[in-house]
Scaffold this motif. Structure first.
Motif, PDB file in Angstrom:
ATOM      1  N   GLN A  32      60.663  12.035  90.298  1.00  0.00           N
ATOM      2  CA  GLN A  32      61.833  11.826  89.430  1.00  0.00           C
ATOM      3  C   GLN A  32      62.959  12.781  89.820  1.00  0.00           C
ATOM      4  O   GLN A  32      62.918  13.956  89.496  1.00  0.00           O
ATOM      5  N   TRP A  33      63.947  12.249  90.575  1.00  0.00           N
ATOM      6  CA  TRP A  33      65.000  13.082  91.153  1.00  0.00           C
ATOM      7  C   TRP A  33      66.182  13.294  90.202  1.00  0.00           C
ATOM      8  O   TRP A  33      66.760  14.371  90.145  1.00  0.00           O
ATOM      9  N   ASP A  34      66.531  12.193  89.431  1.00  0.00           N
ATOM     10  CA  ASP A  34      67.667  12.370  88.503  1.00  0.00           C
ATOM     11  C   ASP A  34      67.578  11.293  87.417  1.00  0.00           C
ATOM     12  O   ASP A  34      66.564  10.600  87.298  1.00  0.00           O
ATOM     13  N   GLU A  35      68.656  11.144  86.631  1.00  0.00           N
ATOM     14  CA  GLU A  35      68.554  10.247  85.463  1.00  0.00           C
ATOM     15  C   GLU A  35      69.033   8.826  85.795  1.00  0.00           C
ATOM     16  O   GLU A  35      69.115   7.957  84.927  1.00  0.00           O
ATOM     17  N   GLN A  36      69.298   8.572  87.088  1.00  0.00           N
ATOM     18  CA  GLN A  36      69.719   7.198  87.454  1.00  0.00           C
ATOM     19  C   GLN A  36      68.526   6.242  87.409  1.00  0.00           C
ATOM     20  O   GLN A  36      67.397   6.678  87.205  1.00  0.00           O
ATOM     21  N   VAL A  37      68.800   4.954  87.658  1.00  0.00           N
ATOM     22  CA  VAL A  37      67.730   3.954  87.597  1.00  0.00           C
ATOM     23  C   VAL A  37      66.580   4.394  88.507  1.00  0.00           C
ATOM     24  O   VAL A  37      66.809   5.013  89.556  1.00  0.00           O
ATOM     25  N   ASN A  38      65.358   4.158  88.032  1.00  0.00           N
ATOM     26  CA  ASN A  38      64.147   4.552  88.779  1.00  0.00           C
ATOM     27  C   ASN A  38      64.114   6.037  89.115  1.00  0.00           C
ATOM     28  O   ASN A  38      63.544   6.449  90.141  1.00  0.00           O
ATOM     29  N   GLY A  39      64.818   6.837  88.334  1.00  0.00           N
ATOM     30  CA  GLY A  39      64.754   8.290  88.525  1.00  0.00           C
ATOM     31  C   GLY A  39      65.336   8.721  89.854  1.00  0.00           C
ATOM     32  O   GLY A  39      65.018   9.780  90.383  1.00  0.00           O
ATOM     33  N   GLY A  40      66.181   7.866  90.428  1.00  0.00           N
ATOM     34  CA  GLY A  40      66.814   8.219  91.698  1.00  0.00           C
ATOM     35  C   GLY A  40      65.882   8.031  92.882  1.00  0.00           C
ATOM     36  O   GLY A  40      66.210   8.390  94.011  1.00  0.00           O
ATOM     37  N   PHE A  41      64.671   7.498  92.649  1.00  0.00           N
ATOM     38  CA  PHE A  41      63.701   7.288  93.743  1.00  0.00           C
ATOM     39  C   PHE A  41      64.164   6.155  94.640  1.00  0.00           C
ATOM     40  O   PHE A  41      64.091   6.230  95.865  1.00  0.00           O
ATOM     41  N   CYS A  42      64.639   5.048  94.023  1.00  0.00           N
ATOM     42  CA  CYS A  42      65.163   3.934  94.829  1.00  0.00           C
ATOM     43  C   CYS A  42      66.026   3.058  93.927  1.00  0.00           C
ATOM     44  O   CYS A  42      65.948   3.156  92.690  1.00  0.00           O
ATOM     45  N   ASP A  43      66.862   2.199  94.531  1.00  0.00           N
ATOM     46  CA  ASP A  43      67.743   1.327  93.732  1.00  0.00           C
ATOM     47  C   ASP A  43      67.122  -0.048  93.550  1.00  0.00           C
ATOM     48  O   ASP A  43      67.686  -0.899  92.897  1.00  0.00           O
ATOM     49  N   SER A  44      65.971  -0.275  94.176  1.00  0.00           N
ATOM     50  CA  SER A  44      65.348  -1.615  94.029  1.00  0.00           C
ATOM     51  C   SER A  44      64.103  -1.446  93.163  1.00  0.00           C
ATOM     52  O   SER A  44      63.924  -0.416  92.521  1.00  0.00           O
ATOM     53  N   THR A  45      63.221  -2.427  93.177  1.00  0.00           N
ATOM     54  CA  THR A  45      62.002  -2.325  92.363  1.00  0.00           C
ATOM     55  C   THR A  45      60.967  -1.471  93.093  1.00  0.00           C
ATOM     56  O   THR A  45      60.547  -1.828  94.198  1.00  0.00           O
ATOM     57  N   PRO A  46      60.571  -0.360  92.513  1.00  0.00           N
ATOM     58  CA  PRO A  46      59.620   0.515  93.211  1.00  0.00           C
ATOM     59  C   PRO A  46      58.229  -0.100  93.263  1.00  0.00           C
ATOM     60  O   PRO A  46      57.895  -0.941  92.425  1.00  0.00           O
ATOM     61  N   TRP A  47      57.420   0.320  94.238  1.00  0.00           N
ATOM     62  CA  TRP A  47      56.070  -0.272  94.418  1.00  0.00           C
ATOM     63  C   TRP A  47      55.206  -0.062  93.191  1.00  0.00           C
ATOM     64  O   TRP A  47      54.260  -0.830  92.954  1.00  0.00           O
ATOM     65  N   ILE A  48      55.568   0.975  92.385  1.00  0.00           N
ATOM     66  CA  ILE A  48      54.832   1.240  91.140  1.00  0.00           C
ATOM     67  C   ILE A  48      55.869   1.715  90.122  1.00  0.00           C
ATOM     68  O   ILE A  48      56.858   2.378  90.495  1.00  0.00           O
ATOM     69  N   LYS A  49      55.693   1.340  88.857  1.00  0.00           N
ATOM     70  CA  LYS A  49      56.713   1.651  87.847  1.00  0.00           C
ATOM     71  C   LYS A  49      56.924   3.157  87.695  1.00  0.00           C
ATOM     72  O   LYS A  49      55.953   3.935  87.656  1.00  0.00           O
ATOM     73  N   VAL A  50      58.191   3.524  87.560  1.00  0.00           N
ATOM     74  CA  VAL A  50      58.540   4.925  87.323  1.00  0.00           C
ATOM     75  C   VAL A  50      58.112   5.308  85.905  1.00  0.00           C
ATOM     76  O   VAL A  50      58.123   4.460  85.003  1.00  0.00           O
ATOM     77  N   ASN A  51      57.759   6.559  85.703  1.00  0.00           N
ATOM     78  CA  ASN A  51      57.459   7.039  84.357  1.00  0.00           C
ATOM     79  C   ASN A  51      58.754   6.992  83.539  1.00  0.00           C
ATOM     80  O   ASN A  51      59.761   7.583  83.957  1.00  0.00           O
TER      81      ASN A  51
END
Ligand code: TEU
Ligand code: CA
Length: 549
Positions: A423-442
């Protein structure tokens, strides 16, 4: 005090699970360019050694722990050129890189296995372990770590092959000198590229008891320890790898050792054994695992945890060495398991960090623990990705366990808890990626993320940074003696670390309640705490370090 100074005893490891660390090209999967983007962040934290979970080509049945090509990089993580850039970037910052060596088994999509299964007289047949069945069933009653029989029937040659993990992870036959030669050669390939060592996956399992008798043990953990692990030739094989390859480089090696007990630990890591440098033992990780394993939990308390630290300290003595960790990609988030990830998340995360950094052994921080990432709480089995969880979901619900009960067990004990995206920041998916991550972000990424941590001088991140600075070059913490002063106490963990010149007393309150404490000796000056004020009692989840010269 006799000790053997080594660089890998004095440094701190940071484990990256690449799939979930940082996605640079928005395909929802973390990758090597994404890691390169965050090297300055890791340097700022103050870690020295980066351990990468596997990045080799793999069908991802077990997320890379099923390798189909040992000499390349999985395209979803990037190219070999990306890897070379990563290694250069790590070395340019004065850090080191260790890779994950998974050679107890390969993927069933490795060319060696594809040939091995073709016919009983194929030259690669004996690269793996094949047996005829008995009484129309598998050769014995061995169970896989991931549920079900450890033997898979293969129509092509009407024989079974051994797989202690998934059916797509066939075990190598280490008795075969050709297998060993191929493995030593691939180890050399990576060491010649300049990496600084390996974490060796389940290295305690590579030597099989060749009678392949039924296990007499009801509890899976006993079968792991007395049937799968510490086999008759395990030390011979590891010593041969040391002699033929490892000893020719200034590197570090960490053996992951399910089933390695304190009694046998020194055989793997004694300074004069010519085998491994240190062990990731799993005694504290398996605490609470009942006879049925991870999803058959039994209660345990702080006294059992403390005893494991003392037993391993005694067993290692001046000659052996272990790594100190409280979570990794196979277990759950440390603040959720050993701390209080609700009301006292920050205080308890800092307390646990204090424990990891003040024990004798090489500390290992799992990605996200430095910002107090917590377990996730998925509301559907469809959100889970881990093969171990999904296998046991099938097995246990077929045996009658309700969906709700399994979901609760998976949310509490499943490995996906530690595999949600960083979890890098408060953006979508915690800033990990802008698309659908392979596993849901917390979903708690908006409160718990790196950006917030770096902006808050009282964050868990800066407490880790302080502890790392405090530990660096501190011979008393690194090499000093250890004694538990609170063995019987069920909520306080008080211990001391000392050398000829200094003595530290560490006080940890593993509870939501203020606690009285008493010390026989004057502990000296308070030099670090996770509370701004310290009074006669230890506050909930309060950690203190005192120093006396
Ligand atoms: O883990 C072996 C291991 O001990 C854990 O998998 C644990 O035993 C298991 O989760 C049972 O609950 C290593 C790797 O770290 C793990 O990720 C792999 O799944 C496994 O080996 C097979 O390679
Ligand atoms: Ca990616």
């Amino acid at each position: 005090m006799v000790f053997y100074p080594k660089w890998w005893k004095e440094q701190v490891i940071y484990q990256i699970y690449p799939r979930s660390f940082n996605d640079s090209n928005n395909d929802g999967i973390g990758d090597i360019p994404g890691i390169i983007e965050k090297l300055d962040y890791l340097k700022e934290l103050g870690v020295d050694i980066i351990w990468l979970s596997p990045i080799y080509p793999s069908p991802n049945d077990d997320n890379g722990y099923d390798i189909s090509n040992y000499r390349d990089i999985h395209p979803e993580f990037g190219t070999m050129q990306d890897f070379d850039r990563l290694l250069g970037g790590i070395h340019n910052r004065g850090m080191k890189l260790i890779m994950d060596l998974v050679v107890n088994h390969s993927s069933d999509e490795h060319q060696w296995f594809e040939k091995s299964r073709q016919s009983t007289d194929n030259p690669y047949r004996d690269f793996y372990i094949w047996k005829k069945g008995q009484n129309d069933g598998p050769p014995n009653n061995w169970q896989s770590f991931f549920g079900g029989s450890a033997w898979q029937y293969d129509e092509q040659t009407a024989e079974y092959y051994l797989h202690l993990f998934t059916t797509k992870q066939p075990d190598f036959n280490w008795e075969n000198p050709q297998v060993r030669a191929e493995i030593y050669d691939l180890v050399k390939f990576w060491l010649d590229k300049g990496i600084d060592g390996f974490r060796m996956d389940v290295i305690s399992l590579i030597s099989k008891r060749l009678e392949f008798e039924d296990t007499p043990h009801k509890a899976f953990g006993d079968t792991v320890q007395y049937v799968y692990s510490n086999g008759p030739r395990v030390h011979e094989f590891i010593h041969e790898m040391y002699e033929k390859v490892l000893s020719h480089y200034d590197i570090m090696t960490i053996g992951e050792g399910p089933g390695i007990s304190p009694e046998v630990g020194l055989k793997y890591v004694g300074h004069d054994r010519g085998e491994l440098n240190m062990i990731f033992h799993l005694d504290h990780m398996f605490l609470g695992f009942g006879p049925g394993g991870r999803f058959d939990q039994e209660p345990y308390g702080l006294t059992e945890l403390k005893k494991i630290f003392s037993d391993w300290y005694e067993a290692m003595g001046p000659s052996g060495w272990i790594s100190i960790f409280l979570d990794n990609h196979d277990f759950v988030r440390m603040v959720s398991r050993f701390g209080n990830d609700q009301e006292y998340r920050v205080e308890s995360a800092k307390l646990l960090a204090t424990l990891v950094m003040t024990m004798r052994g090489t500390p290992c921080i799992y990605q996200g623990s430095e910002i107090g990432m917590t377990n996730v709480n998925y509301d559907s089995i469809d959100d889970f990705r881990d093969v171990e969880t999904l296998n046991f979901h099938k097995i246990l619900t077929q045996k009658g366990m309700s969906q709700e009960t399994f979901l609760e067990l998976a949310n509490k004990n499943g490995r996906d808890n530690v595999r949600t995206p960083m979890q890098w920041d408060e953006q979508v998916n915690g800033g990990f990626c802008d698309s659908t991550p392979w596993i849901k972000v917390n979903p708690n990424f908006s409160q718990i993320n790196v950006k917030k941590a770096l902006a808050d001088k009282n964050s868990i991140f800066y407490f880790y940074q302080k502890l790392l600075e405090f530990r660096k070059g501190n011979d008393t913490l690194i090499y000093g003696h250890y004694e538990d002063l609170s063995e019987a106490h069920d909520t306080l963990f008080i211990y001391k670390r000392w050398s000829e010149t200094k003595c530290y007393t560490i006080l940890l309150n593993f509870s939501d309640l203020p606690q009285d404490y008493s010390l026989e000796d004057d502990p000296g000056k308070l030099i670090l705490s996770n509370y701004m004020e310290n009074n006669g009692q230890l506050a909930p989840w309060e950690a203190r370090i005192y120093e006396k010269s």
